[in-house]
Design a protein around this motif. Structure first.
Motif, short mmCIF file in Angstrom:
data_model
loop_
_atom_site.label_atom_id
_atom_site.label_comp_id
_atom_site.label_asym_id
_atom_site.label_seq_id
_atom_site.Cartn_x
_atom_site.Cartn_y
_atom_site.Cartn_z
N VAL A 173 0.84 -1.20 0.00
CA VAL A 173 0.00 0.00 0.00
C VAL A 173 0.87 1.25 0.00
O VAL A 173 0.56 2.24 -0.67
CB VAL A 173 -0.97 -0.02 1.20
CG1 VAL A 173 -1.67 1.30 1.38
CG2 VAL A 173 -1.99 -1.14 1.03
N SER A 174 1.99 1.22 0.71
CA SER A 174 2.90 2.37 0.73
C SER A 174 3.49 2.64 -0.65
O SER A 174 3.65 3.80 -1.04
CB SER A 174 4.03 2.13 1.73
OG SER A 174 3.53 2.04 3.03
N ILE A 175 3.80 1.59 -1.38
CA ILE A 175 4.31 1.77 -2.74
C ILE A 175 3.26 2.43 -3.62
O ILE A 175 3.54 3.36 -4.37
CB ILE A 175 4.78 0.42 -3.34
CG1 ILE A 175 6.04 -0.06 -2.61
CG2 ILE A 175 5.04 0.54 -4.83
CD1 ILE A 175 6.46 -1.47 -2.97
N PHE A 176 1.99 1.97 -3.51
CA PHE A 176 0.92 2.58 -4.29
C PHE A 176 0.72 4.04 -3.90
O PHE A 176 0.52 4.90 -4.75
CB PHE A 176 -0.39 1.82 -4.11
CG PHE A 176 -0.44 0.52 -4.85
CD1 PHE A 176 -0.11 0.45 -6.19
CD2 PHE A 176 -0.81 -0.64 -4.21
CE1 PHE A 176 -0.16 -0.75 -6.88
CE2 PHE A 176 -0.87 -1.84 -4.89
CZ PHE A 176 -0.53 -1.90 -6.22
N LYS A 177 0.79 4.34 -2.61
CA LYS A 177 0.64 5.72 -2.15
C LYS A 177 1.77 6.60 -2.70
O LYS A 177 1.53 7.74 -3.08
CB LYS A 177 0.63 5.79 -0.62
CG LYS A 177 -0.65 5.32 0.00
CD LYS A 177 -0.58 5.44 1.51
CE LYS A 177 -1.84 4.98 2.18
NZ LYS A 177 -1.76 5.10 3.65
N ALA A 178 2.97 6.08 -2.71
CA ALA A 178 4.10 6.85 -3.24
C ALA A 178 3.93 7.15 -4.72
O ALA A 178 4.22 8.27 -5.17
CB ALA A 178 5.41 6.09 -3.00
N LEU A 190 3.54 10.83 -6.38
CA LEU A 190 4.41 11.25 -7.48
C LEU A 190 3.59 11.78 -8.65
O LEU A 190 3.91 12.82 -9.22
CB LEU A 190 5.29 10.09 -7.94
CG LEU A 190 6.16 10.36 -9.17
CD1 LEU A 190 7.26 11.33 -8.80
CD2 LEU A 190 6.71 9.07 -9.70
N VAL A 191 2.53 11.06 -8.98
CA VAL A 191 1.71 11.45 -10.12
C VAL A 191 0.94 12.75 -9.86
O VAL A 191 0.68 13.52 -10.78
CB VAL A 191 0.74 10.30 -10.49
CG1 VAL A 191 -0.29 10.72 -11.50
CG2 VAL A 191 1.53 9.11 -11.00
N THR A 192 0.60 13.03 -8.61
CA THR A 192 -0.15 14.26 -8.31
C THR A 192 0.75 15.42 -7.93
O THR A 192 0.52 16.55 -8.37
CB THR A 192 -1.16 14.02 -7.17
OG1 THR A 192 -0.46 13.55 -6.02
CG2 THR A 192 -2.22 13.05 -7.58
N ILE A 193 1.78 15.19 -7.16
CA ILE A 193 2.61 16.28 -6.64
C ILE A 193 3.56 16.84 -7.71
O ILE A 193 3.76 18.05 -7.77
CB ILE A 193 3.40 15.82 -5.39
CG1 ILE A 193 2.45 15.45 -4.27
CG2 ILE A 193 4.38 16.89 -4.94
CD1 ILE A 193 1.56 16.57 -3.81
N ALA A 194 4.14 15.99 -8.54
CA ALA A 194 5.07 16.49 -9.55
C ALA A 194 4.43 17.50 -10.49
O ALA A 194 4.99 18.59 -10.70
CB ALA A 194 5.69 15.32 -10.32
N PRO A 195 3.26 17.23 -11.06
CA PRO A 195 2.65 18.24 -11.93
C PRO A 195 2.23 19.51 -11.17
O PRO A 195 2.38 20.62 -11.70
CB PRO A 195 1.40 17.54 -12.50
CG PRO A 195 1.66 16.10 -12.37
CD PRO A 195 2.53 15.96 -11.16
N ILE A 196 1.76 19.33 -9.95
CA ILE A 196 1.37 20.51 -9.17
C ILE A 196 2.58 21.39 -8.86
O ILE A 196 2.50 22.61 -8.91
CB ILE A 196 0.64 20.08 -7.88
CG1 ILE A 196 -0.73 19.50 -8.23
CG2 ILE A 196 0.49 21.24 -6.91
CD1 ILE A 196 -1.45 18.88 -7.07
N SER A 197 3.72 20.77 -8.57
CA SER A 197 4.92 21.55 -8.29
C SER A 197 5.39 22.32 -9.53
O SER A 197 5.87 23.45 -9.42
CB SER A 197 6.03 20.66 -7.76
OG SER A 197 6.44 19.73 -8.73
N VAL A 198 5.24 21.72 -10.71
CA VAL A 198 5.60 22.43 -11.95
C VAL A 198 4.68 23.63 -12.15
O VAL A 198 5.13 24.73 -12.54
CB VAL A 198 5.53 21.46 -13.16
CG1 VAL A 198 5.66 22.22 -14.47
CG2 VAL A 198 6.60 20.40 -13.05
#
Length: 103
Positions: free
Chosen positions: A23-28, A32-40
């Motif tokens: 579950v931790s791997i899925f959460k990571a 990654l998929v949500t935070i990376a675009p938001i940070s850009v």
């Protein structure tokens, strides 16, 4: 030592740990998929320059080999998360079946 040789409480803890790792791997991956675009988007917004953000241009600027490596690593993470979670659920299921047969 094999998990089958452990006592029931230790095996249950092992199974729960496997599930938590999966579950931790899925959460990571989801982070990654949500935070990376938001940070850009935030970086572009706070730079002060009025430039358009194109994720296609960003993806195109990455070399083909790097794109393949990223996709392979992301796929491997999905598969690994699934295997950990499935194996933990299998151990828990076997423990439940053993306890039902013993009663």
């Amino acid at each position: 030592m094999k998990p089958e040789n452990l006592n029931p409480k230790a095996r249950e803890a092992f199974a729960k740990t496997l599930i938590e790792v999966g579950v931790s791997i899925f959460k990571a991956i989801i982070l990654l998929v949500t935070i990376a675009p938001i940070s850009v988007i935030f970086k572009s917004a706070f730079d002060g320059e009025s430039s358009n953000i194109s994720f296609l241009e960003i993806a195109a600027s990455i070399s083909g080999g790097t794109q393949i490596i990223l996709l392979v690593m992301l796929s491997a993470a999905f598969i690994l998360g699934h295997l950990f979670r499935r194996e933990g659920l299998r151990h828990l299921h076997e423990l439940e079946n053993q306890s039902e047969h013993n009663v």
